[in-house]
Write a protein that holds these residues in place. Structure first.
Motif, PDB file in Angstrom:
ATOM      1  N   VAL A  15       0.838  -1.200   0.000  1.00 14.74           N
ATOM      2  CA  VAL A  15       0.000   0.000   0.000  1.00 14.74           C
ATOM      3  C   VAL A  15       0.875   1.252   0.000  1.00 14.74           C
ATOM      4  CG1 VAL A  15      -1.696   1.330   1.328  1.00 14.74           C
ATOM      5  CG2 VAL A  15      -1.998  -1.135   1.027  1.00 14.74           C
ATOM      6  N   GLU A  56      -5.091  -0.428  -6.625  1.00 11.14           N
ATOM      7  CA  GLU A  56      -5.001  -0.535  -5.167  1.00 11.14           C
ATOM      8  C   GLU A  56      -6.345  -0.962  -4.573  1.00 11.14           C
ATOM      9  OE1 GLU A  56      -3.551   2.281  -1.495  1.00 11.14           O
ATOM     10  OE2 GLU A  56      -4.743   3.205  -3.075  1.00 11.14           O
ATOM     11  N   SER A  64      -5.679  -1.049   2.434  1.00 11.52           N
ATOM     12  CA  SER A  64      -5.647   0.410   2.357  1.00 11.52           C
ATOM     13  C   SER A  64      -6.678   1.025   3.297  1.00 11.52           C
ATOM     14  CB  SER A  64      -5.917   0.850   0.913  1.00 11.52           C
ATOM     15  OG  SER A  64      -5.885   2.247   0.802  1.00 11.52           O
TER      16      SER A  64
END
Length: 159
Positions: A15, A56, A64
């Motif tokens: 991340v 992501e 995240s």
């Protein structure tokens, strides 16, 4: 950050690497935009902010979210990832089309939408600033990026 968030050290590294990549590519995009390389500015801005964020979100969204102390696995996470992926994919399609005033206008539009999304996302982060300083940093980063990118879009003739 990893242990405190509940992430594994590897998740935290991934991340953070995505975040650093997003920032680095945005920095290059702004530099090139201010140097009048508008199409490259547009591509790098959208691919870093929307494309990398979509990657992501799809693959490391829970990790995240945990770092930001946000709920994990919400439908809104997936919805936001789909929006970001759509912006990146539309930009890619426009970039492979012949370069014309119309395709430049379309690129400027996807770039403006991406920058506006990032600014509004920064406002959302700021509304959660009591939770962690990461939210304040995200707002200030988003605001400065939106201003810098807005100047480039103005120079490009988008406004």
């Amino acid at each position: 950050m990893g242990e405190k968030s509940g992430n594994t050290p590897q998740e935290t590294r991934i991340v953070k690497a995505i975040e650093r990549s997003r920032i680095a590519v945005c920095f290059v995009a702004m530099f090139l935009g201010h140097s009048d390389y508008f199409r490259t500015f547009a591509a790098l801005t959208v691919f870093s902010l929307a494309g990398l964020t979509a990657v992501e979100s799809f693959f490391f969204g829970d990790a995240s979210a945990r770092i930001k102390n946000w709920p994990v696995g919400t439908p809104y996470q997936a919805q936001s990832a789909c929006n970001n992926a759509a912006l990146a994919l539309v930009t890619l399609v426009i970039l492979v089309m012949p370069e014309t005033e119309r395709t430049d206008a379309a690129l400027a539009t996807t770039t403006a939408c991406t920058l506006l999304f990032i600014l509004l996302s920064g406002v959302n982060h700021l509304s959660h600033a009591k939770d962690a300083s990461i939210h304040k940093k995200r707002f200030y980063g988003a605001a400065s990026l939106a201003v810098s990118g807005g100047v480039v879009l103005y120079k490009w003739g988008a406004f």
